[in-house]
Design an enzyme around this catalytic site. Structure first.
Site, PDB file in Angstrom:
ATOM      1  N   CYS A   1       0.623  -1.303  -0.146  1.00  0.00           N
ATOM      2  CA  CYS A   1       0.330   0.183   0.098  1.00  0.00           C
ATOM      3  C   CYS A   1       1.142   1.039   0.401  1.00  0.00           C
ATOM      4  CB  CYS A   1      -1.111  -0.247   1.458  1.00  0.00           C
ATOM      5  SG  CYS A   1      -2.084   1.229   0.808  1.00  0.00           S
TER       6      CYS A   1
ATOM      7  N   GLU B   1      -2.026  -9.101   3.161  1.00  0.00           N
ATOM      8  CA  GLU B   1      -1.804  -9.463   4.882  1.00  0.00           C
ATOM      9  C   GLU B   1      -3.058  -9.722   5.291  1.00  0.00           C
ATOM     10  OE1 GLU B   1      -1.140  -6.209   3.941  1.00  0.00           O
ATOM     11  OE2 GLU B   1      -1.588  -5.215   5.401  1.00  0.00           O
TER      12      GLU B   1
ATOM     13  N   HIS C   1      -4.063  -5.290  -0.114  1.00  0.00           N
ATOM     14  CA  HIS C   1      -3.184  -5.883   1.752  1.00  0.00           C
ATOM     15  C   HIS C   1      -3.134  -7.229   1.353  1.00  0.00           C
ATOM     16  CE1 HIS C   1      -2.480  -1.916   4.054  1.00  0.00           C
ATOM     17  NE2 HIS C   1      -3.859  -1.418   2.365  1.00  0.00           N
TER      18      HIS C   1
HETATM   19  N1  GLN Z   1      -1.293   6.810   2.382  1.00  0.00           N
HETATM   20  C1  GLN Z   1      -2.491   5.918   1.246  1.00  0.00           C
HETATM   21  C2  GLN Z   1      -3.772   6.201   0.832  1.00  0.00           C
HETATM   22  O1  GLN Z   1      -4.616   6.620   1.362  1.00  0.00           O
HETATM   23  C3  GLN Z   1      -1.837   4.363   1.610  1.00  0.00           C
HETATM   24  C4  GLN Z   1      -2.527   3.895   3.133  1.00  0.00           C
HETATM   25  C5  GLN Z   1      -2.311   2.534   3.357  1.00  0.00           C
HETATM   26  O2  GLN Z   1      -0.972   2.750   3.420  1.00  0.00           O
HETATM   27  N2  GLN Z   1      -3.297   1.089   3.741  1.00  0.00           N
HETATM   28  O3  GLN Z   1      -3.887   5.840  -0.155  1.00  0.00           O
END
Ligand code: GLN
Length: 535
Positions: free
Chosen positions: A383, A511, A509
């Site tokens: 992310c 995970e 994600h």
């Molecule tokens: N801050 C970034 C976004 O909003 C990544 C979010 C995250 O890592 N969950 O896109």
């Protein structure tokens, strides 16, 4: 099976005793006997969901397939039971009140005074029974957050009291307490347990089964004493001593026949003891691994490992299936600089760049990424970690020095990461990101495709910003390939530098989708690359 059985798990004495692990372990044992089991968590705080909570408050925010931002215990439920949870598996006081207040505004209460009892408790009870009636589960285990006696958990405890009457034999209460060891006196103390059970009794609930958390083995005298003072049968006092891994807990409970006690109490046949074969194979691999793999997790919440709970567990599962011990180093991204990079990152076999929000700690992530790229260390960016991979590559390889995400610098001339179109007009923070599982089409021959061995995968998301497709050609010409994209929206989900050993960033994600018996392929592949790198 006819009626759904409801098991409630409450906690006493202190918090952080691991109600989630006990619930998940009991669920595992019942599931292994062929029952259809789900676990839900009721959190007494007023937030609608933990999505707006700082990780320092409540650890990681977990995300369900249907896009609910949930308590991290749902992660344990999924890792143990290997089945997905949904928004119905996590309810907060905030959601209960919101629903009651909406009904009141609609006039549903026909002029009545709306009160905690019966309106709030009725709404809690309705939600407790929702999953059982809708999906015909054999067992619904409900974990009540907090500790008995907390002001805010009172309506939940009252609802459990009422449900015991309504459900009769189809209901069971498990209470988790703590037996401290006083080193100076060399004694284990049961008084806090007695007090906590008394408190529960004062609220009208007699627990059926007690689970005692302890750091020292409890002998039969202590267990008998607790049974006597707490009105519980002797075979219904279970101890849960500290074990080397949380995945050992189902076996600890099974050895004490906790699942059999549950079945007898709800009037079900006990039957054969399940062998839990895949589970034991996993543990066996874990215990017999001799060599280790050293992974560095670069993030800004590393003082609080719960903030990256699912990542830690996914790495552990991946290391175990690669027959390695996991040597996980938490690296504070705010403390990582060009000057100390060699010393900190040099000894690592693999680097993971964590998800996150906001500017703090971002520079350290760039330092780690540049080092990883230049030294060809296997790296997984998740992310924000993936977004940082893109920004660092833009700055250092594409020579767009001011490249950035508009999250960090809205005026950057090179918006390589930009806010998603549908996010632009959203002002509400809660539940308004791109959340939940989305399709991702993988390019044949890519590292990601090789890892998953599939063309199409579904992984969960939690973000507002995305790779800016206007820059796609420039990145690909410079060696950073977009190897995964959403087939409906063309949003880039995976980037990788193919010339490196294993350098992959994912917008999703992985995970959130890795369980003990079904570890996530991307983590398996990343850890494998890290092991090969070591050789
Ligand atoms: N801050 C970034 C976004 O909003 C990544 C979010 C995250 O890592 N969950 O896109």
């Amino acid at each position: 099976m006819a009626d759904t059985k409801y098991i409630f798990v409450t906690g006493g004495v202190i918090s952080s005793l691991g109600k989630g692990i006990i619930s998940a372990s009991l669920g595992k044992l019942l599931q292994a006997r062929g029952y259809k089991v789900t676990i839900q968590k009721f959190d007494p705080y007023i937030n609608i969901d933990p999505g707006t909570l700082n990780p320092y408050e409540h650890g990681e925010c977990y995300v369900t397939v249907d896009g609910h931002e949930a308590d991290l215990d749902l992660g344990h439920y999924e890792r143990f039971l290997n089945i997905p949870t949904t928004r119905a598996n996590n309810i907060t006081t905030g959601r209960i009140y919101k629903s009651v207040i909406e009904k009141e505004r609609r006039g549903d209460y026909l002029g009545k005074t709306v009160q905690v009892v019966p309106h709030i408790t009725d709404e809690i009870k309705r939600n407790i029974k929702l999953l059982g009636s809708k999906y015909k589960f054999d067992f619904v285990i409900t974990e009540i957050g907090g500790t008995v006696g907390d002001i805010e958990s009172l309506p939940f405890i009252e609802s459990v009291r009422q449900l015991r009457w309504e459900l009769g034999k189809n209901c069971l209460c498990v209470h988790l307490t703590y037996v401290p060891y006083i080193a100076a006196a060399k004694e284990l103390k049961t008084k806090p347990t007695q007090h906590s059970v008394k408190q529960l009794q004062e609220l009208g609930i007699q627990p059926d089964i007690l689970v005692l958390r302890t750091e020292h083995e409890l002998n039969s005298n202590i267990l008998r004493k607790v049974a006597l003072f707490c009105n519980v049968a002797e075979d219904s006092v279970v101890q849960s001593m500290d074990v080397p891994t949380i995945y050992e807990v189902p076996l600890v409970l099974q050895r004490q026949k906790m699942d059999e006690t549950v079945l007898r109490k709800v009037g079900l046949e006990v039957g054969e003891t399940p062998a839990l074969r895949p589970w034991k194979e996993f543990l066996n691999k874990k215990y017999t691994a001799t060599e280790s793999v050293k992974i560095g997790l670069v993030g800004k919440y590393v003082e609080l490992p719960d903030a990256y709970k699912s990542i830690n567990e996914s790495l552990l599962q991946a290391a175990t299936y690669n027959h390695r011990k996991l040597d996980l180093q938490f690296i504070h991204s705010e403390k990582l600089t060009k000057e100390n990079a060699e010393e900190i990152l040099g000894p690592l076999d693999g680097i993971l760049i964590a998800p996150g929000f906001g500017q703090r700690g971002i520079e350290g992530k760039f330092v780690a990424l540049k080092y990883a790229r230049e030294h060809d260390i296997p790296t997984l960016g998740i992310c924000l970690g993936m977004q940082c991979m893109v920004i660092e590559y833009a700055r250092d390889v594409l020579k767009l020095k001011e490249a950035n995400s508009t999250e960090m610098d809205p005026t950057t001339p090179y918006k390589v990461i930009d806010i998603m179109e549908e996010q632009k007009n959203i002002t509400n923070m809660g539940g308004s990101m791109r959340l939940g599982a989305y399709d991702c089409l993988l390019k044949k021959g890519s590292k990601a495709h090789n890892a998953y061995n599939a063309d199409l995968v579904q992984e969960r998301h939690r973000h507002r910003f995305e790779f800016n497709n206007e820059f796609k050609d420039r990145f690909e010409a410079a060696g950073m390939m977009c190897t995964g994209e959403n087939p409906d929206t063309s949003l880039v989900e995976v980037v990788e530098v193919s010339s490196l050993k294993w350098y992959v960033g994912v917008q999703f994600h992985p995970e959130y989708n890795s369980t003990v018996v079904n570890p996530n392929p991307l983590f398996l592949s990343f850890v494998k690359a890290a092991i090969e790198n070591k050789k």
